[in-house]
Design a protein around this motif. Structure first.
Motif, PDB file in Angstrom:
ATOM      1  N   LEU A 171       1.056  -1.490  -0.102  1.00 43.34           N
ATOM      2  CA  LEU A 171       0.079  -0.380  -0.263  1.00 43.34           C
ATOM      3  C   LEU A 171       0.728   0.765   0.137  1.00 43.34           C
ATOM      4  O   LEU A 171       0.973   2.732  -0.525  1.00 43.34           O
ATOM      5  N   ALA A 172       1.880   1.068   0.483  1.00 44.35           N
ATOM      6  CA  ALA A 172       2.707   2.431   1.052  1.00 44.35           C
ATOM      7  C   ALA A 172       3.470   2.488  -0.526  1.00 44.35           C
ATOM      8  O   ALA A 172       2.932   3.716  -0.822  1.00 44.35           O
ATOM      9  N   ILE A 173       4.245   1.632  -0.597  1.00 45.30           N
ATOM     10  CA  ILE A 173       4.572   1.873  -2.211  1.00 45.30           C
ATOM     11  C   ILE A 173       4.129   2.148  -3.059  1.00 45.30           C
ATOM     12  O   ILE A 173       4.520   3.335  -3.668  1.00 45.30           O
ATOM     13  N   SER A 174       3.148   1.745  -3.375  1.00 44.61           N
ATOM     14  CA  SER A 174       1.952   1.889  -4.495  1.00 44.61           C
ATOM     15  C   SER A 174       1.183   3.531  -3.952  1.00 44.61           C
ATOM     16  O   SER A 174       1.605   4.301  -5.080  1.00 44.61           O
ATOM     17  N   ILE A 175       1.158   4.216  -3.043  1.00 47.74           N
ATOM     18  CA  ILE A 175       1.424   5.107  -2.654  1.00 47.74           C
ATOM     19  C   ILE A 175       2.065   6.308  -3.394  1.00 47.74           C
ATOM     20  O   ILE A 175       2.122   6.769  -3.792  1.00 47.74           O
ATOM     21  N   LEU A 176       2.985   5.823  -3.197  1.00 44.30           N
ATOM     22  CA  LEU A 176       4.647   6.748  -3.673  1.00 44.30           C
ATOM     23  C   LEU A 176       4.542   6.671  -4.699  1.00 44.30           C
ATOM     24  O   LEU A 176       4.869   7.476  -5.099  1.00 44.30           O
ATOM     25  N   GLY A 177       4.530   5.726  -5.326  1.00 42.13           N
ATOM     26  CA  GLY A 177       4.022   5.447  -6.747  1.00 42.13           C
ATOM     27  C   GLY A 177       3.528   6.013  -7.119  1.00 42.13           C
ATOM     28  O   GLY A 177       3.745   7.402  -7.942  1.00 42.13           O
ATOM     29  N   TYR A 178       2.386   6.185  -6.932  1.00 39.37           N
ATOM     30  CA  TYR A 178       1.471   7.463  -8.020  1.00 39.37           C
ATOM     31  C   TYR A 178       1.472   8.467  -7.229  1.00 39.37           C
ATOM     32  O   TYR A 178       1.389   9.336  -8.967  1.00 39.37           O
ATOM     33  N   LEU A 179       2.304   9.210  -6.151  1.00 41.19           N
ATOM     34  CA  LEU A 179       2.649  10.260  -6.243  1.00 41.19           C
ATOM     35  C   LEU A 179       4.121  10.932  -7.511  1.00 41.19           C
ATOM     36  O   LEU A 179       3.615  12.260  -8.205  1.00 41.19           O
ATOM     37  N   PHE A 180       4.886  10.141  -6.930  1.00 40.96           N
ATOM     38  CA  PHE A 180       5.730  10.292  -8.470  1.00 40.96           C
ATOM     39  C   PHE A 180       5.321  10.081  -9.223  1.00 40.96           C
ATOM     40  O   PHE A 180       5.468  11.668 -10.436  1.00 40.96           O
ATOM     41  N   GLU A 181       4.308   9.536 -10.298  1.00 40.66           N
ATOM     42  CA  GLU A 181       4.174   9.494 -11.068  1.00 40.66           C
ATOM     43  C   GLU A 181       3.466  10.512 -11.454  1.00 40.66           C
ATOM     44  O   GLU A 181       3.466  11.240 -12.076  1.00 40.66           O
ATOM     45  N   GLU A 182       2.312  10.612 -11.142  1.00 37.92           N
ATOM     46  CA  GLU A 182       1.607  12.014 -11.131  1.00 37.92           C
ATOM     47  C   GLU A 182       2.777  13.377 -11.148  1.00 37.92           C
ATOM     48  O   GLU A 182       2.259  14.213 -12.217  1.00 37.92           O
ATOM     49  N   HIS A 183       3.641  13.103 -10.320  1.00 42.04           N
ATOM     50  CA  HIS A 183       4.357  14.826  -9.823  1.00 42.04           C
ATOM     51  C   HIS A 183       5.234  15.321 -11.721  1.00 42.04           C
ATOM     52  O   HIS A 183       5.205  15.773 -11.673  1.00 42.04           O
TER      53      HIS A 183
END
Lengths: 334, 300, 322, 604
Positions: B279-291
């Motif tokens: 969950l944590a890694i996915s959330i970080l991934g989404y943040l980077f991806e969106e950034h």
């Protein structure tokens, strides 16, 4: 004769910041009122407020009363509940949006959408509804067969006409058109405006036409109101406002209009931009961008009559003529 | 949740309301509560991976007589079917899961970006061939493919990493290829080519730097997918028999009848660790991806 | 005009399946040479091995073998299972309906519940319910499905023993009629289907929620409200159908994961579907069965994607007229 | 309206799912008549095939042992030979010819008479082609059938296995004879019911689900109390044990060590810990450089002192307690205590005595280096100990052995590998000569029910290249093996076997850690008058699984047998009903409450 629509001290706030800051309006039956101003000045919010369609996050206050023909006591929009408003919407006041493309449900046939509106307010048999739709389509200049299509199968002009047909479905007494022609090219724009004009005469329809394009308003409206930063800064009959603008903002707006046949230069744009609702300037909102700004402008200017039916919210109004942009505060008009 | 799912999730989760103003990465991570949550959890598990063995109260596979014992003061999370301490196994298990996750994601990133770069840049038949390969990997259900590969080779950690890495690169490949296609037409690439720069130079100097942030963001998501895949393979008995990982813990728990013995303290911790970490890694991934990928903000 | 669009989609699917056949052939025949497994049998003498390679046709050139392979697969002759010596296809045929039942129920429930929650969350954005639902679906989305299954067994089959935790029907019982049998199967289906639903729920929820958020910002929603339509009817009759469209296409990506879930969930619930068959084949290193299930899984995913396209085509008028 | 289409689509989907339920469930509707008493046995795996020529699963033997007779069966009392297909037999003076007399009016389940032709066919064809039946007839030279009721078997050397060790089922020739051998070993699917001579015959076989056996009308023995036996597959051990707890099955013949204690203290469940002809051993690489020139091992492993020290250092009792939760049997030598008629505790039994172990190593000159392994002249006591990843018990035992050996200065490095890898390491060959690549490993062997010959054979020189994995070669041992195989007198045979065990205890090719148990559990309310048998003492078995069908003739349905427990489903129906009503109510309330509520949150 009482006005069809009376709006006094309409306010709309979003998280404490004023978007519409005390608007007063009056509209007679069959009259066309133009509402002009740069984008972001609260035109659309005002329109939606009239029909209480604002999302709950926006807090609305002030009195809006409607006196549609055939209804005895006036409808006070401010106090109506959602259910109450539902009986008023489209029955007395309807709406035409700018981008007709996404004003129609893309997965529902257009005639079904009109039928849905009709059946909401009248219990009518299928055949009768069918007839009404065909009649509506012909009045807006469309062949009834087009009704069987989906929104994406119609051209821009056809879609806008379909929107107008939808707006007239319940024979309202007032239609609010928010930038109806902006998305269309000039030739079709003229046709739609011409349609609106003819419908007004034939059906005695009152119209509020919202646009940032003064030219469009000039052609179709009887009276006009100029909005700036959530307030009406000037209102009056089109002719007198255009010939003798009584507010520096209106003047600059008119100057920036290219005159057909005139010099082929771009009008000089007004420096700066509309103020951020968060940091409203003190006193007259236009002060920071007004070439004639003076200390007096620090106090709130009220909307004052300068001639018959023509009012302006500028301390120095009435302006007999417009001197060249002198230094600030140097001129005391008579 | 498989590779292509992660891609879709990015599309879905990168909603306007999700990303506040995309300031610098630091703001992104520390500003939003999502960023803080993600970082904190990842840091916790990284610590477990590095020092798990050291801080584990017991050697992970030291058996004892009290079997499937509920949590007590000397066994905070109770014991396994062979009397080993569950807490120690969870702490030590972190290392395998994270190592496999990172290593497999690295392989898939390298593989995916090379295929994406080569295919996107040179186009023509190579591109169409690589695209067909990508297509196959995306169509094939990933778990059965991993199972077949793992079964053909004798299960061990390296095999596990290779298998997961080889089956999860297609997503990255596709995204990189799309990015390269747009970059290739850009003016500065034309200008470089006009100045006589060779393909290698152009890729290294212009194309790669521009796609790196994208590759990184997507790789972070693949780490989450890889951790889930390792756990699934270990659960199916294809993990590395010599090491303890959260997946093997779940397999042992299930095989040894923990559910029938209602040994919830043995069943819940490993699964919970996997879920929270992913969950944590996915959330970080989404943040980077969106950034990194503002185009995503208007949701296609 | 719409026929052409459909034909295009079908052709693409067939092309992809051709890829699958090619890659499968190399993956299994070349890497997992079946005879190496057979060599392990105690009495396999070198001559017998040679004989085996012959009747597997492994001594022919590669292209010849491939043509045989495609021919056989066409005739649904996927070779013999090494353990039971029965045709692989007959074992797959018995297992397929059970997997379809489990995956079908799971996907259906996940779609209905997931999208309904998505609508609820979208219409309450920012409020507690939205965050709560978001947290729940992200959690089930990240959680391994077999872990959820084990917990379901622990809670609903052992701690509060109300649902059977294994098999697909109470064994050996003589059922009076179709309904009592179906009821018994339904009871056995509850836990595995719940696990499958929870696994897929998150994805549908996220897709529907973001799609609803988009649709609700469209002008026609304001127009519908302006016509005096009550809010729930605006949501139910106009927002939801428009929001459903992306759900169909984006959920097609799920099917790969669904198959993975089928394997793990069927294994822990001893559900006699394709998933458990392939798990069995893993343990027995029964390559023909492994290859067969792998082929059927891939075909299933391709077919599911095709169905999703058709469903989208059926639902969205804009596509039909293109 | 578009929305109608959406609902029609979902309706369609629901219909397909319901259809799926129907189609799938219809398959399982065959079965016995109402009122039959059924013995339901739950296990982890169903045999993948019941064709004896191909089957290799242990579970298949359980089915075959009930469906068919051997020529000579095992008595459940002490597993000694009792009449099977052969009613009586007499052995020639030179003990190389045995004549068997069949029961003239014995019939197969389909009414055909059982004749000597069936015996000859089975011993010759199944004995040579059956996957797991080939090692029993290598000593037979010829089989004569002078008439329908007599069979004469001639052997090269006197072979006690002919009476009481010929583990080949007698098949009806008129059924199996017609099928070409190529098919039998190929994809032949035996027709059902499976014609047999045992008390029950297979009437329904679904590989992944269930095997049903109904009473054999022509069974020559007493009529069993149960009308039908069902073997139900649960996919894994834990699920079968849960089914026993819930009452879905009446008996579980193979309970896991983990579940044994837990099932033991359930109210109406009885557990049995039976001895079995199997053991788990630690094998030492005993291949001489002559036989295995290229073998890879640390030569110190062949130093007797090291092996005996290891034997003393290993606490077999503690391994049984921890690794097997006290469910295995203490091991004394390489002959399991299951073979009642030949078993004795050997003289040097290596009790747990770490001090003695250290003493032996010191005397042998292995210098004590405290924690690190002992050394002597460049050699170091550091060995690899392979163990199979598929068996948690073996892994656990290996770790304990390593722990205990370290205390006396011998280091065993435990390496977990897959079964295939361990198999390759032990049967490795380099240019035709055996070359095992290991120091030590832990694995196990399982023998035949009565005759220990197979178990004893794994340490003979003859089996090197065959089933020998320790490559132990001792001429005296080989000679004694032939002697015991030929001796028909149990007392004499016991003496010979004891001398063989003493030899292995001294040379220690194998350190046997535990004798494996048969753990069983059954519901006392479902199965009555169960007495431990095979053998008949405290370590007896409930149904002599895979050995003899006779217990099945005596056990009877318990007080509440028959239909499976209905209790569970009642509650389930209630729960489902509640859920449905709840969801329905939720929607209704929601609809009414929402009629005139504020328009919901739109984004800013």
């Amino acid at each position: 004769m009482s006005a069809l629509l009376k709006v006094s001290d309409l306010r709309v706030e979003y998280r404490g910041q004023p978007i519409v800051d005390g608007v007063d309006l009056a509209l007679e039956r069959g009259e066309a009122m133009g509402l002009a101003g740069e984008s972001g000045c609260g035109k659309t919010t005002t329109a939606l407020a009239l029909m209480k369609l604002l999302p709950p996050a926006l807090k609305q206050s002030g009195a809006v009363t409607l006196r549609p023909p055939g209804v005895e006591e006036p409808i006070n929009v401010g106090r109506r509940t959602e259910a109450g408003m539902r009986r008023v919407r489209w029955r007395h006041v309807s709406l035409v949006f700018q981008g007709a493309m996404n004003s129609l449900d893309p997965v529902q046939r257009v005639d079904a959408q009109i039928a849905e509106a009709i059946r909401l307010h009248e219990s009518a048999g299928a055949k009768e509804v069918r007839a009404r739709i065909d009649e509506l389509l012909t009045t807006v200049g469309l062949t009834p067969a087009l009704g069987r299509r989906y929104a994406h199968q119609l051209s821009g002009g056809q879609r806008q006409r379909m929107m107008i047909a939808l707006a007239l479905a319940c024979r309202p007494s007032l239609v609010i058109a928010d930038e109806p022609t902006t998305a269309l090219d000039v030739t079709i724009q003229a046709q739609v405006l011409q349609l609106l004009e003819s419908l007004r005469e034939r059906l005695g329809l009152a119209l509020i036409l919202i646009s940032h394009d003064l030219g469009v308003l000039a052609e179709t409206c009887d009276r006009i109101a100029i909005m700036y930063a959530g307030r009406i800064v000037e209102t009056g009959p089109v002719s007198s406002v255009f010939e003798a603008p009584q507010h520096p903002y209106t003047k600059r707006l008119l100057d920036s209009l290219p005159v057909i046949g005139g010099p082929r230069a771009l009008g000089d744009p007004i420096p700066g931009g509309p103020p951020d609702p968060g940091e409203m300037p003190e006193g007259c909102r236009f002060r920071p961008r007004c070439p004639y700004a003076a200390d007096r402008c620090l106090s709130d200017p009220a909307l004052r009559e300068t001639s018959a039916g023509h009012a302006s919210a500028c301390h120095f109004a009435p302006w007999s003529e417009w001197p060249a942009a002198a230094g600030a505060g140097s001129l005391e008009a008579g | 949740m498989s590779g292509e799912q992660a891609g879709a999730a990015v599309e879905v989760l990168a909603q306007p309301e999700f990303g506040d103003e995309p300031g610098t990465v630091r703001e992104l991570l520390l500003g939003t509560w999502r960023g803080r949550f993600g970082l904190a959890v990842v840091a916790l598990f990284a610590f477990m991976a590095l020092f798990g063995k050291a801080i584990a109260p017991y050697p992970p596979d030291a058996s004892s007589l009290d079997v499937l014992a509920p949590p007590s003061i000397h066994h905070l999370l109770g014991t396994t079917e062979s009397g080993a301490d569950v807490l120690s196994q969870v702490l030590v298990g972190a290392r395998v899961s994270i190592v496999v996750g990172l290593a497999a994601a690295a392989i898939s990133a390298v593989l995916g970006s090379t295929v994406g770069l080569v295919g996107g840049y040179f186009g023509g038949w190579t591109d169409r061939g690589l695209d067909a390969l990508e297509n196959w990997f995306l169509v094939i259900p990933t778990l059965p493919l991993m199972i077949v590969l793992a079964r053909l080779l004798n299960p061990s950690l390296t095999v596990l990493i290779a298998v997961i890495g080889l089956t999860s690169w297609a997503g990255t490949g596709r995204i990189v290829r799309a990015q390269v296609l747009t970059l290739r037409e850009r003016a500065f690439v034309e200008r470089a080519r006009a100045l006589g720069a060779g393909d290698g130079y152009i890729i290294r100097k212009h194309i790669l730097p521009n796609t790196l942030p994208l590759i990184f963001a997507n790789t972070v998501l693949i780490v989450a997918v890889a951790i889930l895949s390792e756990a699934a393979l270990s659960f199916l008995g294809l993990g590395d028999p010599t090491r303890i990982s959260w997946g093997t813990m779940l397999e042992n728990a299930f095989e040894s009848g923990a559910p029938s013995a209602q040994a919830w303290w043995y069943v819940i911790p490993p699964g919970l660790c996997i879920t929270v970490l992913v969950l944590a890694i996915s959330i970080l991934g989404y943040l980077f991806e969106e950034h990194v990928n503002p185009r995503l903000r208007e949701h296609g | 005009m719409s026929g052409r669009w459909l034909a295009g989609k079908v052709a693409a699917a067939l092309l992809t399946f051709a890829f699958v056949l090619v890659f499968n052939f190399f993956l299994f025949r070349v890497m997992g040479d079946p005879t190496t497994q057979l060599a392990r049998l105690p009495q396999a003498t070198p001559e017998e091995l040679q004989q085996l390679r012959h009747n597997y046709g492994l001594d022919k050139p590669l292209m010849g073998q491939f043509v045989d392979y495609v021919g056989d697969t066409g005739r649904l002759d996927l070779g013999l299972s090494q353990r039971s010596r029965q045709p692989v296809w007959s074992e797959i045929k018995d297992a397929l309906p059970w997997t379809l039942l489990l995956v079908g129920t799971g996907t259906l429930l996940a779609t209905v519940i997931g999208s309904w929650l998505g609508v609820v969350a979208a219409t309450r954005r920012g409020k507690r319910t939205d965050d709560g639902l978001l947290g729940f679906s992200l959690f089930t989305y990240a959680a391994p499905e077999y872990w959820i299954g084990i917990i379901l067994i622990l809670v609903f089959a052992v701690w509060i023993p109300i649902f059977p935790s294994g098999l697909q029907v109470t064994p050996g019982v003589q059922f009076s009629g179709f309904f009592s049998n179906a009821w018994d199967v339904a009871k056995h289906l509850v836990l595995p289907a719940t696990a499958m639903t929870l696994m897929l729920l998150g994805q549908y929820f996220l897709i529907m929620r973001s799609s609803m958020v988009d649709v609700l910002t469209e002008d026609f929603i304001t127009v519908k409200r302006a016509t005096g339509l009550p809010w729930e009817r605006v949501v139910r009759r106009h927002a939801v159908p428009n929001a459903l469209l992306p759900l169909v296409t984006l959920s097609a990506i799920q099917f790969g994961a669904v198959v993975g879930g089928a394997i793990t969930i069927e294994t822990i619930f001893s559900w006699p579907g394709l998933g458990e068959l392939s798990f069995q084949a893993i343990n027995d290193k029964d390559f023909p069965v492994l290859e067969g299930t792998f082929l059927v899984f891939s075909a299933g995913v391709i077919l599911a994607n095709l169905l999703a396209d058709c469903l989208y085509f059926y639902l969205d008028p804009r596509v039909q007229s293109r | 309206m578009r929305l109608k289409r959406v609902w029609t689509v979902t309706g369609l989907l629901v219909a397909t799912v319901a259809l799926g339920v129907g189609v799938a469930s219809a398959g399982g509707a065959s079965g016995s008549k109402q009122g039959d008493s059924i013995l339901k046995i739950g296990w982890a795996q169903n045999p993948s095939t019941i064709n004896p020529y191909v089957g290799q699963d242990e579970e298949a033997f359980s089915i075959w042992a009930i469906n068919w007779d051997l020529l000579v069966n095992f008595s459940p009392k002490d597993l000694s030979p009792t009449p099977g297909i052969a009613e009586s037999w007499d052995i020639s003076d030179d003990k190389k010819t045995v004549t068997f007399h069949l029961d003239p009016n014995a019939k197969w389940s389909d009414g055909q008479p059982i004749t000597s032709e069936d015996v000859k066919y089975s011993l010759e064809v199944l004995g040579s082609k059956g996957a797991l039946f080939t090692s029993y007839t290598d000593n037979i030279t010829s089989i004569e059938t002078p008439n329908a009721d007599t069979v004469v078997i001639h052997t090269k050397r006197p072979d006690a296995r002919i009476v009481g060790g010929l583990f080949i089922y007698i098949l009806p020739k008129h059924v199996w004879g017609k099928v070409p051998v190529g098919d039998l070993t190929g994809s032949y699917k035996p027709e059902l019911p499976l014609v047999g001579s045992g008390p029950f015959i297979v009437t329904d076989f679904e590989p992944n689900r269930i095997t049903k056996m109904e009473k054999n009308p022509n069974f020559r023995g007493p009529e069993p109390k149960f009308d039908e036996i069902q073997f139900i597959r649960y996919g894994n051990q834990d699920a079968a044990e849960r089914a026993l707890q819930v009452g879905e099955v009446d008996m579980v013949p193979e309970v896991s060590a983990a579940g044994f204690a837990r099932l033991g203290d359930q109210p109406n469940i009885e557990t049995l810990r039976a001895s079995s002809p199997a053991y788990t051993q630690m094998a030492f690489n005993s291949c001489s450089t002559k036989i295995c020139p290229d073998a890879q091992y640390n030569p110190a492993i062949q130093d007797l002192a090291v092996r005996q020290a290891t034997a003393y250092a290993v606490d077999r009792e503690r391994i049984n307690q921890i690794a097997a939760r006290d469910t295995s049997f203490e091991a004394h030598g390489m002959l399991p205590s299951f073979y009642k008629s030949f078993y004795e505790v050997p003289a040097d039994d290596y009790p747990y005595d770490p001090e003695k172990a250290k003493q032996i190593l010191d005397d042998a000159g292995w210098q004590d280096n405290g924690d690190s392994p002992r050394t002597k002249g460049g050699q170091e006591l550091k060995f690899n100990l392979y163990v199979r990843s598929e068996s948690p018990y073996d892994i656990q035992a290996a770790k304990l052995v390593a722990e205990q050996a370290k205390a006396v200065g011998i280091e065993y490095d435990v390496q977990v590998v897959s079964t295939d890898k361990l198999y390759d390491l032990t049967v490795r060959k380099v240019n035709g000569k055996p070359a095992p690549d290991y120091d030590t490993f832990i694995w196990g062997w399982g023998g035949d029910p009565y005759d220990p010959s197979f178990l004893l054979s794994v340490l003979t020189t003859g089996e090197i290249g065959g089933s020998s994995d320790s490559y132990y070669s001792n001429p005296t041992y080989d000679r004694l093996f032939k002697q015991q195989a030929g001796s028909f007198d149990t007392a004499q045979r016991k003496g010979i076997i004891q001398r063989m065990v003493a030899l292995t205890q001294h040379d220690l090719p194998y350190l046997v850690i535990t004798y494996d148990p048969n753990l069983e559990a059954y519901r006392t309310d479902r199965v009555a008058n169960v007495e431990p048998t095979c053998p008949e003492d405290s370590t007896g078995d409930a149904i002599c699984d895979q050995t003899s069908y006779e217990p099945l003739l005596t056990i009877a349905p318990g007080s509440s047998s028959g239909e499976s427990g209905g209790g569970g489903s009642g509650i389930a129906i209630a729960v489902v009903a509640v859920v449905v009503v709840g969801v329905g109510a939720f929607f209704v309330i929601r609809a009414r409450r929402r009629r005139d509520s504020e328009p919901l949150e739109l984004d800013e």
